[in-house]
Design a protein around this motif. Sequence first.
Motif, PDB file in Angstrom:
ATOM      1  N   PRO A 275       3.099  -5.895   1.176  1.00 29.21           N
ATOM      2  CA  PRO A 275       2.023  -4.998   0.738  1.00 29.21           C
ATOM      3  C   PRO A 275       1.865  -4.976  -0.774  1.00 29.21           C
ATOM      4  CG  PRO A 275       3.945  -3.733   1.381  1.00 29.21           C
ATOM      5  CD  PRO A 275       4.232  -5.149   1.750  1.00 29.21           C
ATOM      6  N   LEU A 276       0.640  -4.743  -1.219  1.00 30.07           N
ATOM      7  CA  LEU A 276       0.341  -4.493  -2.622  1.00 30.07           C
ATOM      8  C   LEU A 276       0.292  -2.981  -2.815  1.00 30.07           C
ATOM      9  CD1 LEU A 276      -0.743  -5.479  -5.447  1.00 30.07           C
ATOM     10  CD2 LEU A 276      -3.042  -5.244  -4.471  1.00 30.07           C
ATOM     11  N   ALA A 277       0.885  -2.503  -3.865  1.00 34.68           N
ATOM     12  CA  ALA A 277       0.863  -1.063  -4.137  1.00 34.68           C
ATOM     13  C   ALA A 277      -0.566  -0.604  -4.390  1.00 34.68           C
ATOM     14  CB  ALA A 277       1.743  -0.730  -5.329  1.00 34.68           C
ATOM     15  N   SER A 278      -0.929   0.557  -3.853  1.00 36.66           N
ATOM     16  CA  SER A 278      -2.215   1.154  -4.169  1.00 36.66           C
ATOM     17  C   SER A 278      -2.221   1.558  -5.642  1.00 36.66           C
ATOM     18  CB  SER A 278      -2.469   2.368  -3.276  1.00 36.66           C
ATOM     19  OG  SER A 278      -2.558   1.973  -1.919  1.00 36.66           O
ATOM     20  N   LEU A 283       3.002   2.655  -1.517  1.00 35.11           N
ATOM     21  CA  LEU A 283       3.219   1.374  -0.866  1.00 35.11           C
ATOM     22  C   LEU A 283       3.233   1.593   0.644  1.00 35.11           C
ATOM     23  CD1 LEU A 283       3.736  -1.493  -2.060  1.00 35.11           C
ATOM     24  CD2 LEU A 283       6.164  -1.120  -1.587  1.00 35.11           C
ATOM     25  N   ASP A 284       2.360   0.878   1.364  1.00 36.54           N
ATOM     26  CA  ASP A 284       2.277   1.006   2.815  1.00 36.54           C
ATOM     27  C   ASP A 284       3.218  -0.012   3.454  1.00 36.54           C
ATOM     28  OD1 ASP A 284       1.682   1.154   5.477  1.00 36.54           O
ATOM     29  OD2 ASP A 284      -0.489   1.172   5.218  1.00 36.54           O
ATOM     30  N   ASN A 285       4.341   0.482   3.970  1.00 42.38           N
ATOM     31  CA  ASN A 285       5.328  -0.398   4.598  1.00 42.38           C
ATOM     32  C   ASN A 285       5.241  -0.376   6.119  1.00 42.38           C
ATOM     33  OD1 ASN A 285       6.776  -1.478   2.288  1.00 42.38           O
ATOM     34  ND2 ASN A 285       7.480   0.633   1.937  1.00 42.38           N
ATOM     35  N   SER A 286       4.057  -0.053   6.636  1.00 41.37           N
ATOM     36  CA  SER A 286       3.897   0.062   8.089  1.00 41.37           C
ATOM     37  C   SER A 286       4.147  -1.251   8.807  1.00 41.37           C
ATOM     38  CB  SER A 286       2.480   0.561   8.417  1.00 41.37           C
ATOM     39  OG  SER A 286       2.228   1.795   7.800  1.00 41.37           O
ATOM     40  N   SER A 289       9.522  -5.152   8.685  1.00 36.96           N
ATOM     41  CA  SER A 289      10.172  -6.371   8.179  1.00 36.96           C
ATOM     42  C   SER A 289       9.723  -7.605   8.936  1.00 36.96           C
ATOM     43  CB  SER A 289      11.692  -6.222   8.279  1.00 36.96           C
ATOM     44  OG  SER A 289      12.070  -5.970   9.629  1.00 36.96           O
ATOM     45  N   ARG A 290       8.525  -7.602   9.453  1.00 41.78           N
ATOM     46  CA  ARG A 290       8.028  -8.729  10.231  1.00 41.78           C
ATOM     47  C   ARG A 290       7.998  -9.997   9.376  1.00 41.78           C
ATOM     48  NH1 ARG A 290       1.981  -7.684  11.894  1.00 41.78           N
ATOM     49  NH2 ARG A 290       2.047  -9.932  12.264  1.00 41.78           N
ATOM     50  N   GLU A 291       8.212 -11.126  10.035  1.00 35.90           N
ATOM     51  CA  GLU A 291       8.165 -12.405   9.336  1.00 35.90           C
ATOM     52  C   GLU A 291       6.718 -12.852   9.181  1.00 35.90           C
ATOM     53  OE1 GLU A 291      10.547 -15.287  11.275  1.00 35.90           O
ATOM     54  OE2 GLU A 291      12.427 -14.183  11.024  1.00 35.90           O
ATOM     55  N   GLY A 292       6.485 -13.706   8.184  1.00 40.49           N
ATOM     56  CA  GLY A 292       5.146 -14.229   7.974  1.00 40.49           C
ATOM     57  C   GLY A 292       4.244 -13.231   7.279  1.00 40.49           C
ATOM     58  N   THR A 293       2.986 -13.252   7.620  1.00 37.46           N
ATOM     59  CA  THR A 293       2.000 -12.412   6.943  1.00 37.46           C
ATOM     60  C   THR A 293       1.499 -11.296   7.847  1.00 37.46           C
ATOM     61  OG1 THR A 293       0.174 -13.843   7.641  1.00 37.46           O
ATOM     62  CG2 THR A 293       1.240 -14.359   5.538  1.00 37.46           C
ATOM     63  N   ALA A 294       0.908 -10.317   7.231  1.00 37.52           N
ATOM     64  CA  ALA A 294       0.245  -9.221   7.940  1.00 37.52           C
ATOM     65  C   ALA A 294      -1.128  -9.014   7.322  1.00 37.52           C
ATOM     66  CB  ALA A 294       1.080  -7.944   7.850  1.00 37.52           C
ATOM     67  N   THR A 295      -2.004  -8.313   8.039  1.00 38.76           N
ATOM     68  CA  THR A 295      -3.347  -8.038   7.551  1.00 38.76           C
ATOM     69  C   THR A 295      -3.391  -6.651   6.923  1.00 38.76           C
ATOM     70  OG1 THR A 295      -4.329  -9.421   9.271  1.00 38.76           O
ATOM     71  CG2 THR A 295      -5.787  -7.863   8.156  1.00 38.76           C
ATOM     72  N   TYR A 296      -4.008  -6.567   5.755  1.00 47.47           N
ATOM     73  CA  TYR A 296      -4.154  -5.296   5.047  1.00 47.47           C
ATOM     74  C   TYR A 296      -5.625  -5.057   4.730  1.00 47.47           C
ATOM     75  CZ  TYR A 296       0.908  -5.480   4.413  1.00 47.47           C
ATOM     76  OH  TYR A 296       2.250  -5.540   4.631  1.00 47.47           O
ATOM     77  N   GLY A 303     -12.241   1.559 -10.061  1.00 52.08           N
ATOM     78  CA  GLY A 303     -10.935   1.415 -10.679  1.00 52.08           C
ATOM     79  C   GLY A 303      -9.749   1.894  -9.870  1.00 52.08           C
ATOM     80  N   ARG A 304      -9.981   2.543  -8.717  1.00 52.23           N
ATOM     81  CA  ARG A 304      -8.899   2.974  -7.855  1.00 52.23           C
ATOM     82  C   ARG A 304      -8.979   2.233  -6.524  1.00 52.23           C
ATOM     83  NH1 ARG A 304     -10.431   7.993 -10.157  1.00 52.23           N
ATOM     84  NH2 ARG A 304      -8.793   8.912 -11.445  1.00 52.23           N
ATOM     85  N   TRP A 305      -7.805   1.998  -5.918  1.00 52.68           N
ATOM     86  CA  TRP A 305      -7.840   1.301  -4.644  1.00 52.68           C
ATOM     87  C   TRP A 305      -6.682   1.730  -3.751  1.00 52.68           C
ATOM     88  CZ3 TRP A 305      -6.092  -1.202  -9.089  1.00 52.68           C
ATOM     89  CH2 TRP A 305      -4.793  -1.702  -9.048  1.00 52.68           C
ATOM     90  N   THR A 306      -6.887   1.481  -2.454  1.00 47.83           N
ATOM     91  CA  THR A 306      -5.822   1.630  -1.464  1.00 47.83           C
ATOM     92  C   THR A 306      -5.613   0.288  -0.785  1.00 47.83           C
ATOM     93  OG1 THR A 306      -7.406   2.347   0.232  1.00 47.83           O
ATOM     94  CG2 THR A 306      -6.302   4.060  -1.054  1.00 47.83           C
ATOM     95  N   PHE A 307      -4.391   0.057  -0.324  1.00 44.95           N
ATOM     96  CA  PHE A 307      -4.014  -1.191   0.340  1.00 44.95           C
ATOM     97  C   PHE A 307      -3.261  -0.778   1.600  1.00 44.95           C
ATOM     98  CE2 PHE A 307      -1.922  -5.425   0.586  1.00 44.95           C
ATOM     99  CZ  PHE A 307      -3.033  -6.229   0.336  1.00 44.95           C
ATOM    100  N   THR A 308      -3.940  -0.842   2.755  1.00 42.62           N
ATOM    101  CA  THR A 308      -3.462  -0.213   3.974  1.00 42.62           C
ATOM    102  C   THR A 308      -3.214  -1.251   5.062  1.00 42.62           C
ATOM    103  OG1 THR A 308      -4.869   1.686   3.412  1.00 42.62           O
ATOM    104  CG2 THR A 308      -3.926   1.622   5.639  1.00 42.62           C
TER     105      THR A 308
END
Length: 376
Positions: A275-278, A283-286, A289-296, A303-308
């Motif tokens: 995850p990228l920090a908002s 930090l969304d650690n939902s 510890s899965r391997e590979g990639t996940a969708t966010y 200028g503000r953002w969330t990464f979910t």
Amino acid sequence: MAPIPITIVTGFLGSGKSTLILNLIPQLPHTYRLALLKNEFGDVAIDSQLASSAAISGVQELLNGCICCNLVGQLGDALESLRKDVAPDRIIIETSGSAFPATLAMEVNRLGRETGNYVLDGVVVVIDVENWKGYEDTSYTAKMQQKYTDLIVFNKWELVDELTYEDCLDRVGDLDLQIANVKSDKGRVDQSLLLGLDSALAKDGDSVHGGYSKDKKPHDHSADHPTEVEVLSVNLVSECDTPKSVDLDSLETFLLSAPKDEVYRIKALVSASHPLASSNGDLDNSAGSREGTATYILNWAFGRWTFTYSNTTLPPPLKVASSEADTSVSTKHETILRMTIVLARGEAAKWKARIEKGGMIEQEGQGGFLIVDRVV
């Protein structure tokens, strides 16, 4: 059967419409069936995915256009689909941020008269107090959204000093309106204020038509308002032998460097190895510890953002025919980023060239290619 009440939530890009709706849901009874009709620019249904995970009974999407002009003919079908499939107690229509509420209200009234299935309950406009100066002087639509409404919600007022808030109030006062207004509590407004507004636009249909009043010169909506914003569609495509990730360092640099007077909104589905920090550091650690990639889900505004984290997958690559090039993708490729960028008028060509030059949106490591097209 009683007609379904419809609430229209409008407001300029990034004002906090989706946040207002998401904060309404916990206030409703558990048995209450709320449906959302969401209109977004581009082809990335970010807010609809967020809403789908927040106990909304049904979601319909009208993408890549404005609900009050070139998509208005699809409104009836979308409402009917929600009525039959969800049987909602209420439908909320959230506009793209560039829609005229009066035009949309008149269409809801027409559908209500013809079918007996709907009634306009109210029009709510959300004003971003913090970024008011960024678009108030240039956006005709922003002014129209404030004028044809039943309730004004002042959002993000906690982020500015009292003088800035008072200035915003004065500018709204310049429109000479007799409309109720309320300050949100970090994007939350009590449901008793948002629902049951008994809209004046539903009663006074003769005084407003097509986005203008009778004592004003008719406004050529279809000619003017789409030019207030320009929209880029960005796809990052990778070889799919192994899961690939977007380079988050480059992406964060891009998000930090985007000027608020040129870039209004950035929404994206992102494949990432972590995850990228908002922007507030969360930090969304939902994904665990899965391997590979996940969708966010990336949601950026002023200028503000969330990464979910999202349990969805990115859609397969599209073959996009650009005016400048024809980029082909095959079944051996996968999409690792699909993004919509909403820009101020006259900015699309410059930002298209910047993105295509590289260094902003890249695959982690080497490889991958960008497809950047202007869609509005």
